[in-house]
Design a protein around this motif. Structure first.
Motif, PDB file in Angstrom:
ATOM      1  N   LYS A  10      34.264  34.036  43.212  1.00  0.00           N
ATOM      2  CA  LYS A  10      35.711  34.106  43.016  1.00  0.00           C
ATOM      3  C   LYS A  10      36.162  33.066  42.001  1.00  0.00           C
ATOM      4  O   LYS A  10      37.047  33.326  41.177  1.00  0.00           O
ATOM      5  N   GLN A  11      35.552  31.888  42.067  1.00  0.00           N
ATOM      6  CA  GLN A  11      35.873  30.857  41.084  1.00  0.00           C
ATOM      7  C   GLN A  11      35.463  31.300  39.688  1.00  0.00           C
ATOM      8  O   GLN A  11      36.154  31.014  38.703  1.00  0.00           O
ATOM      9  N   ALA A  12      34.330  31.991  39.604  1.00  0.00           N
ATOM     10  CA  ALA A  12      33.866  32.498  38.309  1.00  0.00           C
ATOM     11  C   ALA A  12      34.882  33.473  37.716  1.00  0.00           C
ATOM     12  O   ALA A  12      35.140  33.452  36.504  1.00  0.00           O
ATOM     13  N   LEU A  13      35.463  34.330  38.554  1.00  0.00           N
ATOM     14  CA  LEU A  13      36.477  35.273  38.066  1.00  0.00           C
ATOM     15  C   LEU A  13      37.703  34.525  37.563  1.00  0.00           C
ATOM     16  O   LEU A  13      38.294  34.897  36.538  1.00  0.00           O
ATOM     17  N   THR A  14      38.100  33.479  38.279  1.00  0.00           N
ATOM     18  CA  THR A  14      39.218  32.655  37.815  1.00  0.00           C
ATOM     19  C   THR A  14      38.904  32.060  36.448  1.00  0.00           C
ATOM     20  O   THR A  14      39.731  32.082  35.529  1.00  0.00           O
ATOM     21  N   TYR A  15      37.694  31.547  36.310  1.00  0.00           N
ATOM     22  CA  TYR A  15      37.255  30.973  35.037  1.00  0.00           C
ATOM     23  C   TYR A  15      37.339  32.029  33.936  1.00  0.00           C
ATOM     24  O   TYR A  15      37.822  31.758  32.831  1.00  0.00           O
ATOM     25  N   GLY A  16      36.882  33.233  34.241  1.00  0.00           N
ATOM     26  CA  GLY A  16      36.914  34.305  33.256  1.00  0.00           C
ATOM     27  C   GLY A  16      38.320  34.648  32.819  1.00  0.00           C
ATOM     28  O   GLY A  16      38.588  34.795  31.619  1.00  0.00           O
ATOM     29  N   VAL A  17      39.225  34.775  33.784  1.00  0.00           N
ATOM     30  CA  VAL A  17      40.621  35.100  33.466  1.00  0.00           C
ATOM     31  C   VAL A  17      41.221  34.009  32.583  1.00  0.00           C
ATOM     32  O   VAL A  17      41.899  34.291  31.584  1.00  0.00           O
ATOM     33  N   GLU A  18      40.970  32.763  32.941  1.00  0.00           N
ATOM     34  CA  GLU A  18      41.542  31.651  32.183  1.00  0.00           C
ATOM     35  C   GLU A  18      40.987  31.570  30.765  1.00  0.00           C
ATOM     36  O   GLU A  18      41.628  30.990  29.882  1.00  0.00           O
ATOM     37  N   HIS A  19      39.808  32.145  30.556  1.00  0.00           N
ATOM     38  CA  HIS A  19      39.201  32.100  29.228  1.00  0.00           C
ATOM     39  C   HIS A  19      39.245  33.454  28.517  1.00  0.00           C
ATOM     40  O   HIS A  19      38.469  33.731  27.608  1.00  0.00           O
ATOM     41  N   GLY A  20      40.176  34.297  28.952  1.00  0.00           N
ATOM     42  CA  GLY A  20      40.481  35.520  28.219  1.00  0.00           C
ATOM     43  C   GLY A  20      39.619  36.724  28.502  1.00  0.00           C
ATOM     44  O   GLY A  20      39.725  37.738  27.802  1.00  0.00           O
ATOM     45  N   ALA A  21      38.755  36.675  29.503  1.00  0.00           N
ATOM     46  CA  ALA A  21      37.904  37.830  29.818  1.00  0.00           C
ATOM     47  C   ALA A  21      38.709  38.905  30.535  1.00  0.00           C
ATOM     48  O   ALA A  21      39.561  38.605  31.380  1.00  0.00           O
ATOM     49  N   ARG A  22      38.430  40.150  30.213  1.00  0.00           N
ATOM     50  CA  ARG A  22      39.078  41.277  30.880  1.00  0.00           C
ATOM     51  C   ARG A  22      38.115  42.015  31.795  1.00  0.00           C
ATOM     52  O   ARG A  22      38.528  42.758  32.679  1.00  0.00           O
ATOM     53  N   ARG A  23      36.806  41.820  31.551  1.00  0.00           N
ATOM     54  CA  ARG A  23      35.788  42.469  32.370  1.00  0.00           C
ATOM     55  C   ARG A  23      34.788  41.423  32.853  1.00  0.00           C
ATOM     56  O   ARG A  23      34.806  40.281  32.408  1.00  0.00           O
ATOM     57  N   ALA A  24      33.923  41.811  33.796  1.00  0.00           N
ATOM     58  CA  ALA A  24      32.900  40.889  34.290  1.00  0.00           C
ATOM     59  C   ALA A  24      31.583  41.643  34.446  1.00  0.00           C
ATOM     60  O   ALA A  24      31.565  42.838  34.777  1.00  0.00           O
ATOM     61  N   PHE A  25      30.481  40.923  34.219  1.00  0.00           N
ATOM     62  CA  PHE A  25      29.159  41.534  34.215  1.00  0.00           C
ATOM     63  C   PHE A  25      28.143  40.595  34.852  1.00  0.00           C
ATOM     64  O   PHE A  25      28.203  39.375  34.691  1.00  0.00           O
TER      65      PHE A  25
END
Length: 275
Positions: free
Chosen positions: A221-236
């Protein structure tokens, strides 16, 4: 292998039906030596430090010539990215499954990411213990053998080979009593993709003595937060087909397994073949 040789090889890949080098750059293959280079078969031989085994990188038009080259070796050989249509032929020739990795995706992080989670970044003094956490998880998934302090540092520094287009590389950590007991490596790539940039989740590891407490879920969940904060729209991420607990966790977070994309890695164990 010299860089000019590597560039020539990469240019020739389009002439082969299958190859294992599609996602690799020169830094990852510069210590490999070209063993075969013909119109129907290419083989570069090296040593896979992560898996501690001799490895072939290859390009081929049919499986028979590749298998024949493998069977001539006197040491165990790792072959990655085996085409699914060749798998049964490889098994008949004496190779065994090493790992089968399937892609897992979240197509829209905003839907899976319901609330922001605070995360903590690794500190330089924690590199050795972070590597130790991964080493303690060896054998929990096929093909996962832990990472060295050098690997951990190269991820943080953004100097790990093969990640030229990745940005914002970091490691999130979970601490108990000021000691790192869980980590997850994150990076963002695909910035020019029409579907949006991608959060790459890799090396999720929790030391065995504290597993089962929800630390892995929290780190994801923290990784998803990190992704959102750094402009990611998808996750893999990728998971071995036999790592049932991990797959269950990933799917509960919102990751969906790909029905098509799968990486089949196989090994030829010479000593056992000669018994």
């Amino acid at each position: 292998m010299k860089q000019v040789e590597f560039e020539n090889i990469k240019d020739k890949l389009k002439n082969f039906r299958f190859n294992s080098m599609e996602y690799y750059d020169y830094d990852q293959l510069k210590n490999y030596e070209v063993n075969v280079n013909s119109e129907d078969l290419f083989i570069a031989v090296g040593y896979d430090e992560e898996n501690k085994i001799k490895k072939f990188h290859w390009a081929a038009n049919n499986w028979t010539e590749l298998v024949e080259a493998v069977q001539k070796e006197k040491n165990p050989i790792l072959i990655t990215f085996v085409p699914e249509e060749w798998k049964d032929n490889f098994i008949s020739a004496g190779l065994k499954e090493y790992a089968i990795f399937r892609e897992y995706w979240i197509s829209d992080i905003s839907k899976a990411h319901q609330e922001s989670c605070e995360y903590s970044l690794i500190e330089n003094v924690e590199i050795d213990i972070a590597a130790q956490v991964t080493m303690e998880c060896r054998g929990q998934s096929r093909g996962f053998h832990g990472e060295s302090p050098e690997w951990v540092r190269s991820w943080i520094d953004g100097t790990l080979g093969g990640l030229v287009n990745a940005k914002d590389m970091s490691i999130l950590v979970h601490r108990e009593n000021d000691e790192v007991v869980g980590i997850v490596c994150v990076a963002v790539y695909g910035h020019k993709s029409e579907k949006g940039s991608i959060l790459w989740v890799r090396e999720l590891a929790v030391t065995p003595r504290v597993q089962g407490k929800g630390i892995g879920r929290s780190l994801l969940k923290q990784a998803l937060t990190y992704g959102v904060e750094h402009g990611a729209r998808r996750a893999f991420l990728m998971a071995d087909e036999c790592n049932y607990n991990a797959k269950k966790l990933y799917e509960s977070i919102g990751f969906v397994p790909s029905k098509e994309e799968v990486q089949i890695d196989m090994v030829y164990e010479v000593a056992k073949q000669n018994i």
